[in-house]
Design an enzyme around this catalytic site. Structure first.
Site, short mmCIF file in Angstrom:
data_model
loop_
_atom_site.label_atom_id
_atom_site.label_comp_id
_atom_site.label_asym_id
_atom_site.label_seq_id
_atom_site.Cartn_x
_atom_site.Cartn_y
_atom_site.Cartn_z
N CYS A 1 2.44 2.78 3.27
CA CYS A 1 3.34 1.93 4.04
C CYS A 1 4.50 1.36 3.21
O CYS A 1 5.14 0.40 3.63
CB CYS A 1 2.56 0.77 4.66
SG CYS A 1 1.21 1.29 5.74
N CYS B 1 0.84 -1.20 0.00
CA CYS B 1 0.00 0.00 0.00
C CYS B 1 0.88 1.26 0.00
O CYS B 1 1.96 1.28 0.60
CB CYS B 1 -0.91 0.00 1.22
SG CYS B 1 -2.14 -1.32 1.21
N CYS C 1 2.05 -8.74 6.11
CA CYS C 1 0.70 -8.20 6.29
C CYS C 1 -0.22 -9.19 6.97
O CYS C 1 -1.26 -8.82 7.51
CB CYS C 1 0.11 -7.79 4.94
SG CYS C 1 -0.19 -9.17 3.80
#
Length: 231
Positions: free
Chosen positions: A204, A201, A227
């Site tokens: 991040c 993402c 994740c």
């Protein structure tokens, strides 16, 4: 090798891991498709088109799930669209029911305050829901990516989801990937050209400096390395 009532999926996964170690990635995907049929699906983060291309060659028309968290780079969405158009696969985009503004109105910017919870809500839960109809799923995890992935088998049992996890590219080195990309003119997320060696993402993910671990740009400055999807 086929699924039978007498052979639980966990046992089948362990047997397949031994039998398919060293097999070409396409062979592993064909085994999974022949074994599970439409109960097998491939997933892709769209950092590149390697796994999608391998799947398209092994099983033309293969279903490929792409998880859109709502926080992706525009380049990642563009790569998804290009791969869906160029390769003989059926791309299905998985999303959370809450759009990002609704999510942030309820939870705030979790990627800043609680990235583990953010991943759980925006990534893990939507994918778990999308994988529910399947008995087996494939991902592009490779042993060379990080120490935490060094022991990844080509076929494994996913105890959290109670499914068979297929890792067709597990044994591929970085050089193997580069050679495959060059040989087949594989589509690559353009962010990789400017140092984003592992793409997640946008909030991040940062570019990786020369000599850094390829995944050092994910959740930089924290102890977080995964994740939650592939652990």
């Amino acid at each position: 090798m086929t699924v039978t009532a007498a052979e639980p999926l966990e046992e089948l996964a362990l047997d397949a891991a031994r039998q398919l170690e060293g097999a070409p990635a396409g062979t592993i995907i064909r085994w999974a498709h022949e074994t599970f049929g439409d109960k097998f699906v491939v997933t892709s983060s769209m950092a590149d088109g390697v796994l999608s291309h391998v799947a398209s060659q092994a099983v033309p028309g293969m279903k490929v799930l792409f998880l859109d968290t709502g926080y992706h780079f525009a380049e990642t969405i563009g790569t998804r669209d290009a791969i869906a158009s160029a390769y003989n696969i059926d791309v299905e985009t998985v999303t959370h029911p809450l759009r990002v503004p609704e999510h942030e109105a309820e939870y705030g910017k979790l990627y800043q305050t609680d990235p583990d919870l953010c991943c759980a809500i925006r990534k893990v839960w939507p994918l778990d829901r999308a994988l529910a109809p399947y008995d087996a799923w494939a991902a592009g995890v490779r042993r060379a990516e990080s120490p935490s992935r060094a022991d990844t088998p080509v076929v494994a049992w996913d105890p959290k989801r109670r499914k068979v996890k297929v890792n067709p590219l597990a044994a591929w080195t970085d050089e193997d990937v580069e050679e495959y990309v060059a040989k087949h003119d594989i589509l690559i997320n353009p962010l990789k050209q400017i140092g984003y060696l592992s793409i997640g993402c946008e909030p991040c993910t940062r570019p990786v400096a020369p000599g850094e671990d390829p995944r050092a740009g994910r959740w930089s400055g924290s102890a977080k390395t995964e994740c939650g999807i592939n652990v």
